[in-house]
Design an enzyme around this catalytic site. Structure first.
Site, PDB file in Angstrom:
ATOM      1  N   GLY A  29     -24.248 -14.230  -6.570  1.00 28.31           N
ATOM      2  CA  GLY A  29     -24.152 -13.565  -7.869  1.00 28.31           C
ATOM      3  C   GLY A  29     -24.859 -14.349  -8.958  1.00 28.31           C
ATOM      4  O   GLY A  29     -25.404 -15.428  -8.722  1.00 28.31           O
ATOM      5  N   SER A  30     -24.835 -13.797 -10.166  1.00 30.23           N
ATOM      6  CA  SER A  30     -25.594 -14.416 -11.255  1.00 30.23           C
ATOM      7  C   SER A  30     -24.983 -15.751 -11.689  1.00 30.23           C
ATOM      8  O   SER A  30     -25.715 -16.661 -12.083  1.00 30.23           O
ATOM      9  CB  SER A  30     -25.683 -13.448 -12.438  1.00 30.23           C
ATOM     10  N   GLY A  82     -18.395 -16.951  -7.638  1.00 28.51           N
ATOM     11  CA  GLY A  82     -18.000 -16.198  -8.829  1.00 28.51           C
ATOM     12  C   GLY A  82     -16.946 -15.155  -8.500  1.00 28.51           C
ATOM     13  O   GLY A  82     -16.415 -15.102  -7.390  1.00 28.51           O
ATOM     14  N   ALA A  83     -16.650 -14.309  -9.486  1.00 27.61           N
ATOM     15  CA  ALA A  83     -15.699 -13.211  -9.273  1.00 27.61           C
ATOM     16  C   ALA A  83     -15.959 -12.125 -10.295  1.00 27.61           C
ATOM     17  O   ALA A  83     -16.549 -12.369 -11.350  1.00 27.61           O
ATOM     18  CB  ALA A  83     -14.263 -13.705  -9.406  1.00 27.61           C
ATOM     19  N   GLU A 103     -18.487 -13.800   1.887  1.00 21.08           N
ATOM     20  CA  GLU A 103     -17.774 -14.635   0.900  1.00 21.08           C
ATOM     21  C   GLU A 103     -16.352 -14.913   1.379  1.00 21.08           C
ATOM     22  O   GLU A 103     -15.867 -16.044   1.292  1.00 21.08           O
ATOM     23  CB  GLU A 103     -17.746 -13.925  -0.452  1.00 21.08           C
ATOM     24  N   LYS A 121     -13.736 -12.505 -17.407  1.00 18.35           N
ATOM     25  CA  LYS A 121     -13.274 -12.108 -16.064  1.00 18.35           C
ATOM     26  C   LYS A 121     -11.779 -12.323 -15.855  1.00 18.35           C
ATOM     27  O   LYS A 121     -11.218 -11.836 -14.881  1.00 18.35           O
ATOM     28  CB  LYS A 121     -14.049 -12.890 -14.990  1.00 18.35           C
TER      29      LYS A 121
HETATM   30  C1  5RP Z   1     -20.742 -10.900  -5.149  1.00 19.89           C
HETATM   31  C2  5RP Z   1     -19.580 -11.346  -5.927  1.00 19.89           C
HETATM   32  C3  5RP Z   1     -19.828 -12.041  -7.213  1.00 19.89           C
HETATM   33  O1  5RP Z   1     -19.209 -13.284  -7.180  1.00 19.89           O
HETATM   34  C4  5RP Z   1     -19.267 -11.239  -8.330  1.00 19.89           C
HETATM   35  O2  5RP Z   1     -19.828  -9.935  -8.284  1.00 19.89           O
HETATM   36  C5  5RP Z   1     -19.567 -11.869  -9.695  1.00 19.89           C
HETATM   37  O3  5RP Z   1     -20.919 -11.793  -9.960  1.00 19.89           O
HETATM   38  P1  5RP Z   1     -21.582 -12.397 -11.259  1.00 19.89           P
HETATM   39  O4  5RP Z   1     -21.496 -13.887 -11.138  1.00 19.89           O
HETATM   40  O5  5RP Z   1     -22.989 -11.890 -11.212  1.00 19.89           O
HETATM   41  O6  5RP Z   1     -20.820 -11.893 -12.465  1.00 19.89           O
HETATM   42  O7  5RP Z   1     -18.449 -11.181  -5.558  1.00 19.89           O
HETATM   43  O8  5RP Z   1     -20.375 -10.169  -4.022  1.00 19.89           O
END
Ligand code: 5RP
Length: 222
Positions: A29-30, A82-83, A103, A121
Site C-alpha cells: 500500500g501507499s 498499513g490498514a 498479508e 484510520k
Molecule cells: C492492502 C492493504 C493496505 O495496507 C491498506 O489498503 C492501506 O493502504 P494505504 O497505506 O494505501 O492507505 O491492506 O491490501
C-alpha cells in the site's frame, strides 16, 4: 499536512521496530511504499524481506532489498503493514489494495505486527470502510448472497484480480460490532479465501502519523 505526509511520518517512525540482521515482513500500500523507502536506507542492517504482494516485491527489488520466499524463512521478528481501518483494540480492516491474503499469512507468521497509518484510520467501530473479501472466482455470486444474509452489501471489485488469481467483493454497510465473530463467520464460507478482518491476529502496535508527528497506540484491554 496532507494525508500522504502523515503516512510518511508513520513509516519513518516504524524504523525503530526494524530488527538488525533479520528478515522483515513487508506489507502493501501507499503507507508501506514510504516504509520501503525507509527500509532501503537501512538495507545494510537487515538480511532482507518477505513480501505480501507482487507490487511490494517489485519496489523492494528496485531498491536493492533482497526478497525471500516465505517458505525459505523460519523466523520473522516483525511485520510492518498499513490498514484501511483500526479500532482501539487494533482489530483491522485490510485489503483496500487487494493483498489481504498474503498479508494475513505473513502477519500470522510474524512475532510482532506493527501497523502504520495516518490518524484518519483509527475508528471506534469497524465497517465504514467496505470490507474486502477475496473469493475463488466460481464462488462469487454464492458468496455475495451469503454476505447479504450477514447484513452487508457486497460489490464486486470489477477489473481486479488478486496476485493469487481470485476476485474481491467489497462489503458495504456493515457495522462490525463483533469483529472476531464476523471474521470467523465469513472465513468458514466455502469459496472465501480470506476476509480482510485482522482480529484473530490483530496488530500489536499501531503507529499513527499526524500533523504533530507520529504517535504509538497500544491495544486497549477489555
Ligand atoms: C492492502 C492493504 C493496505 O495496507 C491498506 O489498503 C492501506 O493502504 P494505504 O497505506 O494505501 O492507505 O491492506 O491490501
Amino acid at each position: 499536512m496532507t494525508q500522504d505526509e502523515m503516512k510518511r511520518k508513520a513509516a519513518e517512525a516504524a524504523a525503530e521496530y526494524v530488527v538488525t540482521d533479520a528478515i522483515i515482513g513487508v506489507g502493501t500500500g501507499s503507507t508501506v511504499n514510504h516504509f520501503i523507502d525507509v527500509l532501503a536506507d537501512m538495507k545494510g542492517r537487515i538480511e532482507g524481506a518477505v513480501s505480501s504482494s507482487e507490487a511490494s516485491t517489485k519496489l523492494m527489488e528496485e531498491r536493492g532489498i533482497k526478497v525471500y520466499d516465505l517458505n525459505e524463512v523460519n523466523d520473522i521478528p516483525v511485520y510492518i503493514d498499513g490498514a484501511d481501518e483500526s479500532d482501539h483494540y487494533l482489530n483491522l480492516i485490510k485489503g483496500g489494495g487487494g493483498a489481504l491474503t498474503r498479508e494475513k499469512i505473513i502477519a500470522g507468521a510474524s512475532d510482532k505486527f506493527v501497523c502504520i497509518a495516518d490518524e484518519s484510520k483509527l475508528v471506534d467501530v469497524l465497517g465504514a470502510f467496505p470490507l474486502p473479501v477475496e473469493v475463488i472466482p466460481m464462488a462469487r455470486s454464492y458468496i455475495a448472497r451469503e454476505l447479504v444474509k450477514l447484513g452487508g452489501r457486497p460489490v464486486w471489485r470489477e477489473n481486479f484480480i488478486t496476485d493469487n488469481g481470485n476476485v474481491i467483493l467489497d462489503v458495504h454497510d456493515l457495522q462490525i460490532l463483533e469483529p472476531v465473530k464476523m471474521e470467523n463467520e465469513i472465513n468458514k464460507l466455502a469459496g472465501v479465501v480470506t476476509v480482510g478482518l485482522f482480529c484473530n491476529r490483530p496488530a500489536d502496535v499501531l503507529i499513527l502519523g499526524a500533523p504533530e508527528g507520529a504517535r504509538t497506540v497500544m491495544p486497549k484491554t477489555a
